[in-house]
Design a protein around this motif. Structure first.
Motif, mmCIF file in Angstrom:
data_model
loop_
_atom_site.group_PDB
_atom_site.id
_atom_site.type_symbol
_atom_site.label_atom_id
_atom_site.label_comp_id
_atom_site.label_asym_id
_atom_site.label_seq_id
_atom_site.Cartn_x
_atom_site.Cartn_y
_atom_site.Cartn_z
ATOM 1 N N TYR A 62 0.844 -1.425 0.091
ATOM 2 C CA TYR A 62 -0.188 0.018 0.000
ATOM 3 C C TYR A 62 0.856 1.374 -0.077
ATOM 4 N N SER A 63 1.970 1.311 0.933
ATOM 5 C CA SER A 63 2.948 2.441 0.731
ATOM 6 C C SER A 63 3.333 2.637 -0.490
ATOM 7 N N ARG A 64 3.680 1.516 -1.322
ATOM 8 C CA ARG A 64 4.421 1.561 -2.551
ATOM 9 C C ARG A 64 3.477 2.051 -3.528
ATOM 10 N N ALA A 65 2.078 1.741 -3.472
ATOM 11 C CA ALA A 65 0.976 2.239 -4.256
ATOM 12 C C ALA A 65 0.764 3.809 -4.208
ATOM 13 N N TRP A 66 0.757 3.980 -2.808
ATOM 14 C CA TRP A 66 0.533 5.411 -2.482
ATOM 15 C C TRP A 66 1.435 6.509 -2.650
ATOM 16 N N GLY A 67 2.682 6.191 -2.632
ATOM 17 C CA GLY A 67 3.804 7.114 -2.643
ATOM 18 C C GLY A 67 4.537 6.910 -4.024
ATOM 19 N N ASP A 68 5.237 5.625 -4.052
ATOM 20 C CA ASP A 68 6.154 5.531 -5.425
ATOM 21 C C ASP A 68 5.200 5.488 -6.490
ATOM 22 N N ALA A 69 4.183 4.933 -6.640
ATOM 23 C CA ALA A 69 3.465 4.764 -7.886
ATOM 24 C C ALA A 69 2.287 6.165 -7.867
ATOM 25 N N GLY A 70 2.365 7.018 -7.049
ATOM 26 C CA GLY A 70 1.839 8.369 -7.264
ATOM 27 C C GLY A 70 0.228 8.274 -6.893
ATOM 28 N N PHE A 71 -0.289 7.217 -6.128
ATOM 29 C CA PHE A 71 -1.890 6.977 -6.030
ATOM 30 C C PHE A 71 -2.091 8.185 -5.079
ATOM 31 N N GLY A 72 -1.286 8.601 -4.163
ATOM 32 C CA GLY A 72 -1.673 9.691 -3.232
ATOM 33 C C GLY A 72 -1.973 10.947 -3.987
ATOM 34 N N VAL A 73 -1.295 11.292 -5.112
ATOM 35 C CA VAL A 73 -1.432 12.373 -5.760
ATOM 36 C C VAL A 73 -2.790 12.234 -6.756
ATOM 37 N N TYR A 74 -2.796 11.147 -7.329
ATOM 38 C CA TYR A 74 -3.980 10.585 -8.007
ATOM 39 C C TYR A 74 -5.208 10.726 -7.362
#
Lengths: 295, 325
Positions: free
Chosen positions: A76-88
């Motif tokens: 989840y932290s990888r998706a949220w941060g590295d993959a940019g899903f927080g921004v999305y």
């Protein structure tokens, strides 16, 4: 709600019980079938949640177990941060909320005058709206992009919002128009006698009365916008930081084809808000969709 | 919520002059007409810009040779239409769009009717829960579902094929990766995804049947099947047309799912028209916007023809019923 009706007839108790069991058996069989079917029905989502907590090794082991050996929250932290899903997520929330506000305002205003007044051109406006009810996005997309480019709105969240709130909301106008039309005319007559003008009648009397409709329109628009893909896709082509969740998902898989668990975590992040909203406000969703048939 | 955001600055002014007290549904007096158009303004502007103008502009663009949004188009007459009509890819995508619709729409309309009838029975335990469950896929993001389905139907580690191997049914089927199965798999997934909408339509239709009717039939000795056949289904029939119309139109909007799940492949076997248009307008190195616009206009006409046929069906159906009464 789920309690079945119990027939009470004057037979011996044992026989009555037996009858009841026999009478109810088909229903319990139906429940069993529906439960199994229902599990298969939502299986893709269960699988997604399960995969989002597994390690890649475990996923490619291709076991059918849905319970991860040890939950890997790092996905989840990888998706949220590295993959940019927080921004999305932020983009999606901004675009969705802004679109809902614009659509509710413009559809309430438009539906009110169309439902309650006859004026020069009212039939024309109504006719044009109904005639374009089914225009698919694939048909309008090229001129929308061209227009947005010339107005400097392409590659911006504002442009995306305007495009989303400008197309495909005829149904909402019709829902409002239908609702305002059936309100009794005495409502505003009394107010008009008291000296209320056009605006006061609308804002003080009509709009508060239309709250159930507003809730339905707002929710359906929220759903539609949150899930929109085609317009957000073309509005964020050259600026990846403007992607919404739906667009980001595809890009993520394009770049990390083997990161299944990250993909699943990103999917859960994207879908959970809309599913939660649905579960809490189910009735309005259902009313809104059912309205299409009733009218 | 709206009243705080609704009034644009111009709307804050007091209404001009006293409004005469009369039936509002009569023709509006002059002072009201101004307000009416103020109320219509946001819709006229936004809808005009993003729906009406594009519909009109597509026709103009379709007459141009135009290779990129930043470049200027050159008028070429009908040659784009000739090119589209001569392109087997266009006809293939049209065929795929229609096949897709012909598989999905009947499946959705008929299967969801069965489920709705079962779920509408007041004697069924847990029916509220089941409605929620079977409706759930509708609210999820189609583009995300499309991506997830690639993995669910993956020939290697995907759960569907893992299950097939586990039960010894097959050694793995490439559902989405083979041009024989991709379209039908996609149709199945689309049916699943939007099944709940049609189900809600049917449930709404079922609600219109007064309970007294079936109660009366029961008293007259009708069993459940007779009741269904002679009462419920005939009373639902008027809704069949409108529900079909809504469902069929829905099938023309498969872009999100197809683009994210198969991208129109393999070998264009799932390329519905919207993806065809997208491919020429956005995914090509040299975009052919005039050509894509011509395809879009033809697509719009197809949708229009289908809608017109259905509207005709609705009117004829209504007349027939009126004549029967």
């Amino acid at each position: 709600m789920s309690a079945p009706a119990r027939p009470a007839r004057s037979v011996s108790p044992a026989r009555r019980r037996a009858q009841r069991v026999v009478a109810r058996a088909p229903w319990w069989l139906a429940v069993l079938a529906l439960a199994v079917g229902g599990l298969l029905w939502v299986y893709p989502f269960i699988w997604m949640v399960s995969a989002s907590l597994k390690s890649s090794v475990e996923i490619f082991g291709a076991g059918l177990s849905l319970v991860p050996e040890t939950p890997v929250w790092e996905n989840y932290s990888r998706a949220w941060g590295d993959a940019g899903f927080g921004v999305y997520m932020l983009n999606t929330v901004v675009v969705t909320v802004a679109t809902v506000v614009i659509v509710v305002v413009r559809c309430a205003l438009c539906g009110y005058v169309l439902g309650r007044y006859r004026f020069r051109g009212s039939r024309l406006v109504m006719g044009v709206l109904v005639a374009t009810l089914f225009v698919p996005t694939g048909y309008t997309i090229i001129p929308i992009v061209k227009l947005s480019l010339e107005l400097g709105l392409l590659n911006s969240l504002a442009g995306m919002t305007l495009a989303l709130s400008g197309s495909a909301n005829v149904a909402s106008i019709l829902i409002y128009a239908g609702y305002f039309r059936q309100l009794p005319k005495e409502l505003e007559e009394a107010a008009v006698v008291d000296g209320a003008g056009f605006l006061r009648v609308f804002f003080k009397i009509m709009l508060p009365l239309s709250m159930p409709v507003t809730a339905t329109v707002a929710l359906l628009t929220f759903l539609f916008t949150w899930n929109a893909f085609f317009l957000p896709l073309v509005f964020s082509f050259s600026r990846p930081e403007l992607r919404t969740l739906s667009v980001g998902m595809q890009a993520f898989v394009g770049e990390n084809a083997t990161d299944w668990s990250g993909m699943a975590a990103a999917g859960v992040i994207s879908i959970v808000p809309i599913v939660a909203l649905f579960l809490f406000l189910q009735r309005y969703f259902v009313d809104g969709i059912a309205g299409a048939v009733k009218s | 919520m709206t009243s705080s955001t609704a009034p644009a600055p111009t709307l804050d002014a007091p209404p001009p002059g006293p409004t005469p007290p009369e039936n509002p549904r009569r023709r509006a007096p002059r002072s009201q007409t101004a307000w009416i158009w103020v109320f219509l303004l946001p819709t006229v502007v936004l809808y005009g810009m993003y729906t009406l103008w594009p519909i009109a502009a597509s026709y103009w663009y379709s007459l141009e040779e135009w290779n990129g949004f930043t470049s200027e188009g050159r008028f070429v007459g009908l040659s784009n239409y000739r090119a589209v009509i001569a392109d087997p890819g266009f006809w293939s995508s049209l065929r795929i769009t229609l096949v897709f619709m012909l598989v999905v729409a009947p499946a959705r309309v008929l299967l969801s009717l069965v489920l709705a009838i079962v779920l509408n029975s007041p004697r069924l335990p847990l029916r509220g829960l089941f409605r929620t469950v079977y409706f759930l896929p509708v609210v999820t993001t189609t583009a995300i579902v499309g991506v997830v389905m690639q993995f669910i139907f993956d020939p290697g580690a995907g759960p569907v094929n893992s299950a097939l191997r586990f039960f010894g049914v097959s050694e793995g089927i490439d559902f989405l990766g083979s041009s024989d199965t991709a379209l039908y798999t996609a149709a199945g997934i689309y049916t699943w995804k939007f099944f709940g909408i049609t189900m809600i339509y049917w449930l709404a239709a079922l609600q219109t049947i007064p309970e007294e009717v079936s109660e009366a039939a029961k008293i007259d000795g009708a069993n459940a099947l007779q009741n269904l056949r002679h009462i419920t289904l005939p009373m639902l029939f008027p809704f069949l047309l409108i529900i079909s119309v809504l469902t069929v139109e829905d099938c023309f909007r498969a872009f999100d799912l197809m683009q994210t799940m198969t991208g129109g492949g393999p070998f264009f076997s799932t390329e519905v028209i919207e993806i065809y248009i997208y491919r020429y307008a956005f995914a090509a190195t040299v975009p052919q916007l005039g050509f894509a616009s011509a395809a879009a206009v033809l697509f719009g006409l197809v949708v229009l023809v289908v809608a017109a046929l259905q509207a005709w069906g609705l009117v004829v159906g209504r007349r027939k019923r009126a004549a029967l009464r």
